[in-house]
Design an enzyme around this catalytic site. Sequence first.
Site, short mmCIF file in Angstrom:
data_model
loop_
_atom_site.label_atom_id
_atom_site.label_comp_id
_atom_site.label_asym_id
_atom_site.label_seq_id
_atom_site.Cartn_x
_atom_site.Cartn_y
_atom_site.Cartn_z
N GLY A 66 0.82 -1.21 0.00
CA GLY A 66 0.00 0.00 0.00
C GLY A 66 0.85 1.26 0.00
O GLY A 66 1.29 1.72 1.06
N ASN A 83 1.81 -0.21 6.38
CA ASN A 83 0.60 0.21 7.08
C ASN A 83 -0.55 -0.44 6.31
O ASN A 83 -0.95 0.02 5.26
CB ASN A 83 0.48 1.74 7.06
N TYR A 130 -6.78 -2.87 7.66
CA TYR A 130 -7.05 -3.74 8.80
C TYR A 130 -7.95 -4.92 8.45
O TYR A 130 -7.86 -5.98 9.07
CB TYR A 130 -7.66 -2.93 9.95
N PHE A 187 -3.56 9.13 12.69
CA PHE A 187 -4.01 8.67 11.38
C PHE A 187 -5.02 9.64 10.77
O PHE A 187 -5.73 10.33 11.48
CB PHE A 187 -4.66 7.29 11.49
N GLU A 199 0.55 -0.74 -4.87
CA GLU A 199 -0.65 0.05 -4.61
C GLU A 199 -1.79 -0.43 -5.49
O GLU A 199 -1.65 -0.56 -6.71
CB GLU A 199 -0.39 1.53 -4.88
#
Length: 255
Positions: A40, A103, A106, A168, A61
């Site tokens: 990412g 990063n 999630y 964030f 990406e």
Amino acid sequence: MQKTSSCIHHSQNFITSRYLLNRIVSLSTINKDDTVLEIGTGKGHLTEILAQKAGTVYSIELDQRLFCYSQKKLASHHNIKLIQGDFLTYRLPTRGAYKVFANIPYNLTTQIIDKLTGAPNPPAEIWLIMEKGAAKRFAGLSKETQKSLLLKPQWQMKILYHFRREDFHPSPAVDSVLLHFSRKEKPDLSASEYAAYQRFIAHSMRYGLCSKKGLLTPRQVRTALHLAGLPFAHESGITLYVQWLCLFRYYRKQK
């Protein structure tokens, strides 16, 4: 490194503070001899910091708009290789050492960790920014889980940094941490032993270690732990990886 493509988009929370990005990357062992894979690229904030530390950075990406933005922003960094595609279908290096710092989205945590740790040529080290609860489950903090028990023969895991939600953009609804995975130079189990260990853990987690369908009796558990010099605990109290490893080895000898 192979290019792939996908039209699926996954939301992500970004860190834009250069101070914070430098701080967390400084917690890694990344240096100019390293090839680093980033999952990412986003707007390239972390990518740029990694490029200052590493020899080469391969950054994947999925989003075409972000990919084009990062291409322009990072054009002057000749040690960055941008790839537009889906990491989950991306072919990891089949040989040579590399590290991962990312990063991650999630909602893809389990899939990403499974891919990295289960690769034929896994990374030497991994640093993932992820949801705190997930990190605790994978690292077996508070108590061991099936995931943590299956990772620990080959990996050591430690939370290196706790983020604030306002670090964030946009702010996530959960707490986040930086989890470090370090591959053991000598795994605790051989490849053949590990396959049997997987079956042992899966069966014990499903049916209970000492249940009617369990693989060991309470007496065998007490004996195995005593012989290994480990503290005795009844089934519900077996919370340490070293206890599970001991019981597996005892079980193998009894077969």
